[in-house]
Motif scaffolding. Structure first.
Motif, short mmCIF file in Angstrom:
data_model
loop_
_atom_site.label_atom_id
_atom_site.label_comp_id
_atom_site.label_asym_id
_atom_site.label_seq_id
_atom_site.Cartn_x
_atom_site.Cartn_y
_atom_site.Cartn_z
N UNK A 139 27.01 37.34 57.05
CA UNK A 139 26.62 38.54 57.22
C UNK A 139 26.10 38.58 58.82
N UNK A 140 27.25 39.14 59.67
CA UNK A 140 27.00 38.92 61.14
C UNK A 140 25.93 39.89 61.65
N UNK A 141 25.34 40.70 60.77
CA UNK A 141 23.89 41.27 60.90
C UNK A 141 22.61 40.38 61.11
N UNK A 142 23.02 39.43 60.43
CA UNK A 142 21.80 38.33 60.48
C UNK A 142 21.86 37.36 61.57
N UNK A 143 20.61 37.17 62.07
CA UNK A 143 20.56 36.44 63.38
C UNK A 143 20.78 34.94 62.95
N UNK A 144 20.55 34.59 61.98
CA UNK A 144 20.82 33.17 61.48
C UNK A 144 22.45 32.78 61.37
N UNK A 145 23.32 33.90 61.00
CA UNK A 145 24.36 33.91 61.07
C UNK A 145 25.19 33.73 62.46
N UNK A 146 24.67 34.45 63.33
CA UNK A 146 25.35 34.36 64.61
C UNK A 146 24.76 33.13 65.34
N UNK A 147 23.67 32.71 65.00
CA UNK A 147 23.32 31.29 65.60
C UNK A 147 24.14 30.08 65.11
N UNK A 148 24.36 30.20 63.97
CA UNK A 148 25.26 29.44 63.19
C UNK A 148 26.71 29.28 63.93
N UNK A 149 27.10 30.63 64.08
CA UNK A 149 28.58 30.60 64.77
C UNK A 149 28.62 30.40 66.20
N UNK A 150 27.43 30.55 66.82
CA UNK A 150 27.56 29.99 68.19
C UNK A 150 27.47 28.51 68.35
N UNK A 151 26.80 27.71 67.53
CA UNK A 151 26.75 26.32 67.26
C UNK A 151 28.11 25.89 66.95
N UNK A 152 28.57 26.46 65.91
CA UNK A 152 29.94 25.88 65.43
C UNK A 152 30.98 26.35 66.74
N UNK A 153 30.78 27.25 67.39
CA UNK A 153 31.98 27.61 68.60
C UNK A 153 31.74 26.63 69.53
N UNK A 154 30.55 26.30 69.79
CA UNK A 154 30.32 25.17 70.98
C UNK A 154 30.92 23.76 70.21
N UNK A 155 30.72 23.43 69.21
CA UNK A 155 31.21 22.21 68.53
C UNK A 155 32.73 22.26 68.50
N UNK A 156 32.92 23.24 68.27
CA UNK A 156 34.48 23.48 68.13
C UNK A 156 35.31 23.28 69.49
#
Length: 84
Positions: free
Chosen positions: A55-72
């Motif tokens: 759910x992209x309205x949740x801060x944890x989801x955004x944090x997860x995607x940012x971390x995954x983006x940097x790793x990717x």
């Protein structure tokens, strides 16, 4: 059309015209990630959102995607590498 050496794909590629996200990470992406690699990230991000039902309205989801983006883009790859 400007080209850059893409650190993700390890080859020359078309540069993005603007930073895809704000801040220092966005500038880092602009300097060293090609449009092709960014498109691959967007495809992978969609898979992550669907697989994890984020759910992209949740801060944890955004944090997860940012971390995954940097790793990717800059690391060993996104943890659950579902696209490769």
């Amino acid at each position: 059309m400007t080209t850059i050496f893409c650190t993700k794909l390890q080859k020359q590629g078309v540069a993005m015209q603007y930073a895809p996200i704000p801040g220092e990470l966005g500038q880092r992406i602009l300097r060293s990630i090609s449009q092709e690699a960014w498109s691959k990230w967007l495809d992978h991000q969609t898979i992550l959102i669907n697989e994890y039902r984020l759910n992209l309205l949740e801060a944890e989801a955004k944090k997860f995607l940012l971390k995954e983006m940097e790793n990717f883009l800059f690391g060993e790859g996104s943890a659950p590498n579902l696209t490769d």
